[in-house]
Design a protein around this motif. Sequence first.
Motif, PDB file in Angstrom:
ATOM      1  N   ARG A 123       2.290   6.353  -7.049  1.00 22.35           N
ATOM      2  CA  ARG A 123       1.309   7.315  -7.565  1.00 22.35           C
ATOM      3  C   ARG A 123       1.895   8.725  -7.601  1.00 22.35           C
ATOM      4  O   ARG A 123       1.740   9.451  -8.586  1.00 22.35           O
ATOM      5  CB  ARG A 123       0.056   7.307  -6.686  1.00 22.35           C
ATOM      6  CG  ARG A 123      -0.912   6.186  -6.968  1.00 22.35           C
ATOM      7  CD  ARG A 123      -2.144   6.334  -6.081  1.00 22.35           C
ATOM      8  NE  ARG A 123      -3.192   5.378  -6.433  1.00 22.35           N
ATOM      9  CZ  ARG A 123      -4.365   5.316  -5.799  1.00 22.35           C
ATOM     10  NH1 ARG A 123      -4.622   6.161  -4.804  1.00 22.35           N
ATOM     11  NH2 ARG A 123      -5.268   4.415  -6.178  1.00 22.35           N
ATOM     12  N   ALA A 177       0.831  -1.209   0.000  1.00 15.20           N
ATOM     13  CA  ALA A 177       0.000   0.000   0.000  1.00 15.20           C
ATOM     14  C   ALA A 177       0.863   1.256   0.000  1.00 15.20           C
ATOM     15  O   ALA A 177       0.608   2.204  -0.751  1.00 15.20           O
ATOM     16  CB  ALA A 177      -0.931  -0.004   1.209  1.00 15.20           C
ATOM     17  N   ASP A 218      -2.745  -0.653 -10.187  1.00 18.97           N
ATOM     18  CA  ASP A 218      -3.504   0.283  -9.356  1.00 18.97           C
ATOM     19  C   ASP A 218      -4.993   0.258  -9.719  1.00 18.97           C
ATOM     20  O   ASP A 218      -5.476   1.100 -10.484  1.00 18.97           O
ATOM     21  CB  ASP A 218      -2.938   1.697  -9.551  1.00 18.97           C
ATOM     22  CG  ASP A 218      -3.459   2.692  -8.528  1.00 18.97           C
ATOM     23  OD1 ASP A 218      -4.361   2.327  -7.750  1.00 18.97           O
ATOM     24  OD2 ASP A 218      -2.953   3.830  -8.514  1.00 18.97           O
ATOM     25  N   PRO A 219      -5.749  -0.698  -9.174  1.00 19.59           N
ATOM     26  CA  PRO A 219      -7.187  -0.791  -9.490  1.00 19.59           C
ATOM     27  C   PRO A 219      -7.955   0.483  -9.190  1.00 19.59           C
ATOM     28  O   PRO A 219      -8.947   0.797  -9.860  1.00 19.59           O
ATOM     29  CB  PRO A 219      -7.676  -1.954  -8.622  1.00 19.59           C
ATOM     30  CG  PRO A 219      -6.445  -2.778  -8.373  1.00 19.59           C
ATOM     31  CD  PRO A 219      -5.317  -1.789  -8.281  1.00 19.59           C
ATOM     32  N   GLY A 220      -7.496   1.238  -8.190  1.00 18.72           N
ATOM     33  CA  GLY A 220      -8.193   2.463  -7.830  1.00 18.72           C
ATOM     34  C   GLY A 220      -8.117   3.541  -8.897  1.00 18.72           C
ATOM     35  O   GLY A 220      -8.896   4.503  -8.863  1.00 18.72           O
ATOM     36  N   ARG A 221      -7.208   3.402  -9.837  1.00 16.40           N
ATOM     37  CA  ARG A 221      -7.069   4.414 -10.888  1.00 16.40           C
ATOM     38  C   ARG A 221      -7.355   3.851 -12.285  1.00 16.40           C
ATOM     39  O   ARG A 221      -6.935   4.424 -13.288  1.00 16.40           O
ATOM     40  CB  ARG A 221      -5.653   5.007 -10.864  1.00 16.40           C
ATOM     41  CG  ARG A 221      -5.403   5.970  -9.728  1.00 16.40           C
ATOM     42  CD  ARG A 221      -4.106   6.716  -9.961  1.00 16.40           C
ATOM     43  NE  ARG A 221      -3.890   7.793  -9.004  1.00 16.40           N
ATOM     44  CZ  ARG A 221      -2.892   8.680  -9.081  1.00 16.40           C
ATOM     45  NH1 ARG A 221      -2.016   8.584 -10.069  1.00 16.40           N
ATOM     46  NH2 ARG A 221      -2.760   9.620  -8.181  1.00 16.40           N
ATOM     47  N   ARG A 222      -8.047   2.747 -12.335  1.00 16.43           N
ATOM     48  CA  ARG A 222      -8.301   2.157 -13.657  1.00 16.43           C
ATOM     49  C   ARG A 222      -9.153   3.064 -14.535  1.00 16.43           C
ATOM     50  O   ARG A 222      -9.000   3.070 -15.761  1.00 16.43           O
ATOM     51  CB  ARG A 222      -8.958   0.785 -13.482  1.00 16.43           C
ATOM     52  CG  ARG A 222      -7.934  -0.268 -13.093  1.00 16.43           C
ATOM     53  CD  ARG A 222      -8.489  -1.647 -12.908  1.00 16.43           C
ATOM     54  NE  ARG A 222      -7.397  -2.574 -12.566  1.00 16.43           N
ATOM     55  CZ  ARG A 222      -7.567  -3.802 -12.104  1.00 16.43           C
ATOM     56  NH1 ARG A 222      -8.813  -4.261 -11.911  1.00 16.43           N
ATOM     57  NH2 ARG A 222      -6.529  -4.569 -11.827  1.00 16.43           N
ATOM     58  N   ASP A 223     -10.037   3.854 -13.926  1.00 14.59           N
ATOM     59  CA  ASP A 223     -10.847   4.789 -14.704  1.00 14.59           C
ATOM     60  C   ASP A 223      -9.982   5.891 -15.328  1.00 14.59           C
ATOM     61  O   ASP A 223     -10.410   6.548 -16.280  1.00 14.59           O
ATOM     62  CB  ASP A 223     -11.918   5.425 -13.826  1.00 14.59           C
ATOM     63  CG  ASP A 223     -13.013   4.437 -13.472  1.00 14.59           C
ATOM     64  OD1 ASP A 223     -13.094   3.382 -14.139  1.00 14.59           O
ATOM     65  OD2 ASP A 223     -13.765   4.704 -12.516  1.00 14.59           O
ATOM     66  N   GLN A 224      -8.789   6.086 -14.778  1.00 15.00           N
ATOM     67  CA  GLN A 224      -7.857   7.081 -15.318  1.00 15.00           C
ATOM     68  C   GLN A 224      -6.931   6.460 -16.361  1.00 15.00           C
ATOM     69  O   GLN A 224      -6.726   7.023 -17.442  1.00 15.00           O
ATOM     70  CB  GLN A 224      -7.011   7.683 -14.180  1.00 15.00           C
ATOM     71  CG  GLN A 224      -5.880   8.588 -14.643  1.00 15.00           C
ATOM     72  CD  GLN A 224      -5.023   9.075 -13.478  1.00 15.00           C
ATOM     73  OE1 GLN A 224      -5.488   9.219 -12.352  1.00 15.00           O
ATOM     74  NE2 GLN A 224      -3.746   9.315 -13.750  1.00 15.00           N
ATOM     75  N   ARG A 256       0.283   0.205 -15.236  1.00 15.39           N
ATOM     76  CA  ARG A 256      -0.317   0.989 -14.154  1.00 15.39           C
ATOM     77  C   ARG A 256      -1.760   0.541 -13.905  1.00 15.39           C
ATOM     78  O   ARG A 256      -2.222   0.490 -12.765  1.00 15.39           O
ATOM     79  CB  ARG A 256      -0.290   2.482 -14.524  1.00 15.39           C
ATOM     80  CG  ARG A 256       1.098   3.098 -14.644  1.00 15.39           C
ATOM     81  CD  ARG A 256       1.023   4.524 -15.168  1.00 15.39           C
ATOM     82  NE  ARG A 256       2.336   5.042 -15.541  1.00 15.39           N
ATOM     83  CZ  ARG A 256       2.619   5.602 -16.716  1.00 15.39           C
ATOM     84  NH1 ARG A 256       1.671   5.718 -17.634  1.00 15.39           N
ATOM     85  NH2 ARG A 256       3.830   6.037 -16.974  1.00 15.39           N
ATOM     86  N   TRP A 257      -2.469   0.244 -14.993  1.00 15.60           N
ATOM     87  CA  TRP A 257      -3.870  -0.188 -14.884  1.00 15.60           C
ATOM     88  C   TRP A 257      -3.972  -1.486 -14.080  1.00 15.60           C
ATOM     89  O   TRP A 257      -4.868  -1.639 -13.245  1.00 15.60           O
ATOM     90  CB  TRP A 257      -4.422  -0.375 -16.294  1.00 15.60           C
ATOM     91  CG  TRP A 257      -5.886  -0.669 -16.376  1.00 15.60           C
ATOM     92  CD1 TRP A 257      -6.909   0.230 -16.374  1.00 15.60           C
ATOM     93  CD2 TRP A 257      -6.496  -1.967 -16.486  1.00 15.60           C
ATOM     94  NE1 TRP A 257      -8.127  -0.422 -16.473  1.00 15.60           N
ATOM     95  CE2 TRP A 257      -7.895  -1.772 -16.552  1.00 15.60           C
ATOM     96  CE3 TRP A 257      -5.996  -3.264 -16.541  1.00 15.60           C
ATOM     97  CZ2 TRP A 257      -8.799  -2.823 -16.660  1.00 15.60           C
ATOM     98  CZ3 TRP A 257      -6.888  -4.322 -16.656  1.00 15.60           C
ATOM     99  CH2 TRP A 257      -8.273  -4.103 -16.707  1.00 15.60           C
ATOM    100  N   SER A 292       1.320   4.126  -2.977  1.00 13.56           N
ATOM    101  CA  SER A 292       1.148   5.561  -2.731  1.00 13.56           C
ATOM    102  C   SER A 292       2.339   6.353  -3.255  1.00 13.56           C
ATOM    103  O   SER A 292       2.180   7.390  -3.907  1.00 13.56           O
ATOM    104  CB  SER A 292       0.971   5.809  -1.228  1.00 13.56           C
ATOM    105  OG  SER A 292       0.891   7.197  -0.967  1.00 13.56           O
TER     106      SER A 292
END
Length: 470
Positions: A165, A158, A297-303, A293-294, A162
């Motif tokens: 990112r 984690a 980092d699942p939390g930023r897949r929309d990016q 990166r996709w 961070s």
Amino acid sequence: MAARAALRRRYWASLPARLRLLRAATVSLAVALAALLLLAGLAASGTWNTVAGRDAPRTTSAADLSLALNDMDAQAANLLLSSGDAGKGRLETPYEKAFGFYGDARREIGHDLRTLAVAAQGDRADERTVESLTDNFAEYQERIGRALENDARAGGKAAALSDYRTATDLLQGQLLPEARTLVDSNDQAFDAEYDRARSTLFVQLAAVLNLGVLLLVALGVLQWYLARRFHRILNPGVLAATVCALLAVLLGGQALSASATHLRVARHDAFDSVVALSRARAIAYDANADESRWLLDPGRRDQYGPSFLAKSQKLYGLSDATLSDYDTELAQTWQMYETDHDDLEFTGEFRRELDNITFSGERAAAEKTVQAYAVYQRDDRKIRALVAQGKEHEAVEFCMDWQPGTSNAHFGAYMAALGKVTDINRRHFTASVSAGRSEATGVLPWACGLLLVAGALTLLGLRPRLAEFR
């Protein structure tokens, strides 16, 4: 009036005076033309040194910097993806390859920054950009270093994510835009130098042709005058001088015209493609990094999903295409292009290269690159489909493995194909530079020598005639 009469008696009234005047005019024109060709040769030689030693290297160094930054960030993501939990469950081959590529990219960035710092001297805007790049890269390395340190300890994923990112945000927000600014700035400087040099060559060519015509006319008048006054058909010395002058004008004009052609081939036919392909390579590495990166980092897949598509559009642009239908539209538009090379259904860096095909073998190599790109794009959709099916581990392995048929293997084939197209254009750029230098340092000195010989032959040819009046 008395002064004018005295000057006329001295320089024109008598036959020896007229011969001396014609001799002086002819020799002066020959010397002036030789001096012009000498200066043109020195200027052309300086232009080629600038093109090959400064303008092209600093543009490609800026492009290489973009590529290396993207590669380093992609490899950092791959290290985090393949490392397992503090080394447990590590994907050994992908990890080792990522580690090696990461170190190579970091060294390449250091080299490119040093090269660009030297090239930027005297240009305050570029100096500030390089300074900012250097500072931001130091911070970026620190963030990536923290991410890798955290990843090496149990339960540190984690914290590592961070830090990564923060690092990749710095890369996208500062480093890459600054690197692209340097590419554009240096390429524009190269273009300005090209325009100035081509304009100078055409002015010099016009001057050489005009002076050459005047010299040949002067030699013709001198030959005619000698034949008329001395009742001889031809003066051997003046005839030989005329032949030398004619050869010099032809050689000098041809050399300057060829230099302009070589400069155009080097800059636009070859180097425009080198720049477009270098940009394409950097974008490809950035898109490949978005894929990693996709996954990371699942939390930023929309990016990262839209970012991958946006970079794909820069390479092979398809109006209104989404990730779900991009492959289909790519296949359709490519089939249309193969039927009609003037078809304009797609845009982007690949289109720019395909519209600038000049050299033997270039089109076939460019087309193989697009075909390899299409294979890589299909791999990306397979990775996303595996994740959608809950097979994330399989998706990571397929993305990072180097076995034949996997995404990294196909990406490597795609980059190899792109490299072949770039190499074709680099070779022709180098060949044009070499040919241009040969014109400046090989042909023009011979033309200058012939003009000096023409002047000497004129003096020798007239010497016996003038001696008759002593």
